[in-house]
Design a protein around this motif. Sequence first.
Motif, short mmCIF file in Angstrom:
data_model
loop_
_atom_site.label_atom_id
_atom_site.label_comp_id
_atom_site.label_asym_id
_atom_site.label_seq_id
_atom_site.Cartn_x
_atom_site.Cartn_y
_atom_site.Cartn_z
N GLU A 170 0.83 -1.22 0.00
CA GLU A 170 0.00 0.00 0.00
C GLU A 170 0.85 1.25 0.00
OE1 GLU A 170 -2.37 -0.59 3.47
OE2 GLU A 170 -3.49 -2.26 2.59
N LEU A 171 2.17 1.07 0.02
CA LEU A 171 3.09 2.21 0.03
C LEU A 171 4.24 1.89 -0.93
CD1 LEU A 171 3.29 2.80 3.89
CD2 LEU A 171 2.10 4.26 2.24
N PRO A 172 4.92 2.91 -1.43
CA PRO A 172 6.03 2.65 -2.37
C PRO A 172 7.27 2.15 -1.64
CG PRO A 172 5.82 4.99 -2.00
CD PRO A 172 4.67 4.35 -1.29
N ILE A 173 7.22 0.91 -1.19
CA ILE A 173 8.31 0.33 -0.41
C ILE A 173 8.62 -1.03 -1.03
CG2 ILE A 173 8.70 -0.87 1.79
CD1 ILE A 173 7.37 1.61 3.13
N ARG A 174 9.92 -1.33 -1.19
CA ARG A 174 10.27 -2.69 -1.65
C ARG A 174 11.48 -3.16 -0.84
NH1 ARG A 174 14.84 -2.89 -3.95
NH2 ARG A 174 15.74 -0.94 -4.75
N ALA A 175 11.63 -4.49 -0.81
CA ALA A 175 12.73 -5.06 -0.03
C ALA A 175 13.98 -5.18 -0.89
CB ALA A 175 12.33 -6.43 0.50
N ASP A 176 15.12 -5.01 -0.22
CA ASP A 176 16.40 -5.21 -0.91
C ASP A 176 16.78 -6.68 -0.94
OD1 ASP A 176 17.59 -2.25 -1.19
OD2 ASP A 176 16.50 -2.43 0.70
N TYR A 177 16.37 -7.41 0.10
CA TYR A 177 16.70 -8.83 0.18
C TYR A 177 15.42 -9.57 0.53
CZ TYR A 177 20.97 -6.26 1.14
OH TYR A 177 21.99 -5.35 1.10
N VAL A 178 15.07 -10.58 -0.32
CA VAL A 178 13.82 -11.31 -0.10
C VAL A 178 14.13 -12.80 -0.02
CG1 VAL A 178 11.54 -11.86 -1.03
CG2 VAL A 178 12.50 -9.57 -1.35
#
Lengths: 432, 205, 304
Positions: free
Chosen positions: B148-156
């Motif tokens: 719901e926000l412009p956030i992404r993970a660097d390591y998944v």
Amino acid sequence: MTDWLIKGAAPLGGAPTDLRLRDGRVAEAGTNLSAAGAQVVDAAGLIALPGLVDLHTHLREPGREDAETVASGTRAAALGGFTTVYAMANTSPVADTAGVVEQVWRLGRDAGHCDVRPVGAVTVGLAGLRLAELGAMASSAAAVRVFSDDGHCVADPLLMRRALEYVKAFDGVIAQHAEEPRLTEDAQMNEGVVSARLGLPGWPAAAEEAIIARDALLAGHVGSRLHVCHVSTAGSVEIIRWAKSKGWRVTAEVTPHHLLLTDDLATSYDPVFKVNPPLRTAADVEALRAGLADGTIDCVATDHAPHASQDKETEWAVARPGMLGLQTALSVVTETMVATGRLDWAGVADRMALAPARIGGHPVPDAARGGSLAVDASASMTLFDPAARWKVDPYALASRSRNTPFAGRDLPGRVVATFLRGRPTVLDGKLA
Amino acid sequence: MATAPAGGPRTARTVLSGDDISRVTTRMAHQILEKTSGGADVILLGIPTRGVPLARRLAARMRDVEGVDVPNGSLDPTMYRDDLRLRGVRPLEVTDLPAGGVDGRIVVLVDDVLFSGRTVRAALDALAEYGRPRAVQLAVLVDRGHRELPIRADYVGKNMPTARLESVQVRLSEIDHEPDEVRIVAEDRRAGDGDGRSPEPRAAR
Amino acid sequence: MKHLLSAEDLGRDEAIAILDTAEQMSLLGDRSVKKLPTLRGRTVVNLFYEDSTRTRTSFELAAKRLSADVVNFSARGSSVSKGESLKDTALTLEAMGSDAVVIRHPASGAPHRLSSWIRGSVVNAGDGTHEHPTQALLDAFTMRRRLGRVNDLSVTIVGDVLHSRVARSNVRLLHTLGAGVTLVAPPTLLPVGVETWPAEISYDLDAVLPKSDVVMMLRVQAERMNAAFFPTEREYSRRYGLDADRMAMLPDHALVMHPGPMVRGMEIASEVADSVRSTVVEQVANGVSVRMAVLYLLLGGSPE
């Protein structure tokens, strides 16, 4: 005046009987009386009691007509089954002169719901310094016989002695509000476990008992009549029992609320439970019930004390002490004394009608024959349905005030009709 | 937090076993080392509850692989959440920053499940109150989508497409006292036990 | 938790949750930016019918550090002095949109009454001679920080227990948290009924001190002397005051606490108040953390 035929009521809980009321008297008693020319009240299943007498009512008029008037208070009285109330003297102005007591007496007579017998103040302005004109009040139209500074104790022992002696001249009685003032400075509730926890200054039982003991000794010494208002502690019952055993002329009353409620109700800090003397412990309640049952305590008196909402919807310490009582008294006595097997209906009639009338100096004339229920007696009576139950709704009471501690409580019994000298003041549970 | 499933048919399937979690954690440790040039200046901050042992595990793996001691701690974002008034009061978790603080460091935030992104947003706000990191990165064990926000993970660890009404349950031995596992539970409307960090308020009851 | 009216209402888990939350709140004191956004948009009213700059400031700071709006409504300079009833004041505050009312009042039970008239939360900041729950919480917090635990501590509370809301709250809370409490006072300053409290009673301070982990001195007001609770200040101080000689009887680790304001030379000697055992200053700082925790736990969730 209309004749009334009361069909099938049980006088003092005895066998069902028809009673015909005519010209303010009981004209006939028996079974299957003719209804010709009479209004009929079907009283099957109802108990007939002599009209109740309350030795201790605050009607607030003159002075605090926002809390109660003689008219509203006596409406509540009639609905509670009372035909006589003794109106306490702590009005504004104080009922310490013939003028004020006659005013209250006339207001009661004009309202017509029950007899109002004014109580005169013992001391001028209830200040505890000088005797009021007790003789003038006694000789007034109000024919005052009971004198009390209720709300205040006649604390000065010499003044109390003089008052006790002085009223002998007209067979008066001093009704003492027993509260040693130094021991109860700023007191808010019964002193004990609950007050310690709630941080409310305590009203010790000893402050009541010390005054009762002192006054009983004085009454014994001068041979006068002492009446003790609203006895609230087990110790007081013991002292009164002792005084009576000496043959001294000491009588006492207990309120319905002291027969039922205990001091732990203060835990809510709701001043609807604030009263003077305060609610005590379960052990005190038990002793009061026992004392009323064995006659140590002569009668029940309501201490009906209406207060306007602004005097109750406050912090506990700011609130005025007092509780409504007229419309709940007979139900509370039924619950605490009849349902528990401690009094039968004849006992209730004695404690709520005959004894208070006697103490008040206006005895029911035919008391020996069962109060107002015998032929030729004054037809003041109460018809009570012992099987009914009702939930107390403060807004449904006739009083101008709402401060009943029984709000929301389920109580037994219901006053169906009240007759004042042959005239109905209440029929079908409503004002006639 | 490990509530037993309330009655009613709920199907659970395991998506990561204990061995899977171990392998994934090792890979993520390698990736962090690679992307941060050997882990210099890195501190790992776990987001309570399960991000905290994950951060500790990642730090251990990085030490195993490269011999570096990566400081780790915890950061509780609760006081910075934007959804506090949507549910009952949340107990506070421990915030424990490594000595030396966050100024000038590469802070890797670690959490178990990335869902709406609101927890991470709150964590970024909380972090800003403690200082000014050189960079902030995000490592998560599971990314279940529905941002719901412009956030992404660097390591998944694992990308795991889910339906909104499913919940992702992560079990870690340090917290849950049961074997490591990630499972998806198909749920009725009652939101899960918080593991999936549903952004919606619990259904009013 | 909807209100905090008395320490008596707090269960063990609830009390510990407050202390744990306060521990987290206290970390804020170490940061350069001493503010959290948590209660943004919430309004906390400080309704003080008694002067207490210390308690009011502590609550004010706590609310502000959580970004709540704070309104100070004190008896002086408000309609209170013109005789407006507590109920009318409460309804007015509610109409202004207050979410919580922190109330200090000379009448025992005033916070209970208030909570029956308004929808928002009520925090008792001291009512008459009844309770002062946040003071007890901060005292327990201080003990836990200094001594590592509250459970099993021997805590001695000395002085005017009869009129002390601090004593009432402390007895209840410390009992809930597992401490053993001994009350020491002249018998005139213990309430009738105190024997039912979860505390030991003693009239002999010297006998109790060597066994105490914490000794808490209560303020004794000189006007009590006029009401014959004790003969003279000198006699009170000799029998129940904490001076350097008495302090020496305490175990090495023991703490000396005082809820303030202190009457130096009466219940506590200056050298005791200023000694390293004294936590008086710390108690003030801890008060802010504890009150933040209480406000967060009351207002930090949904209103229902």
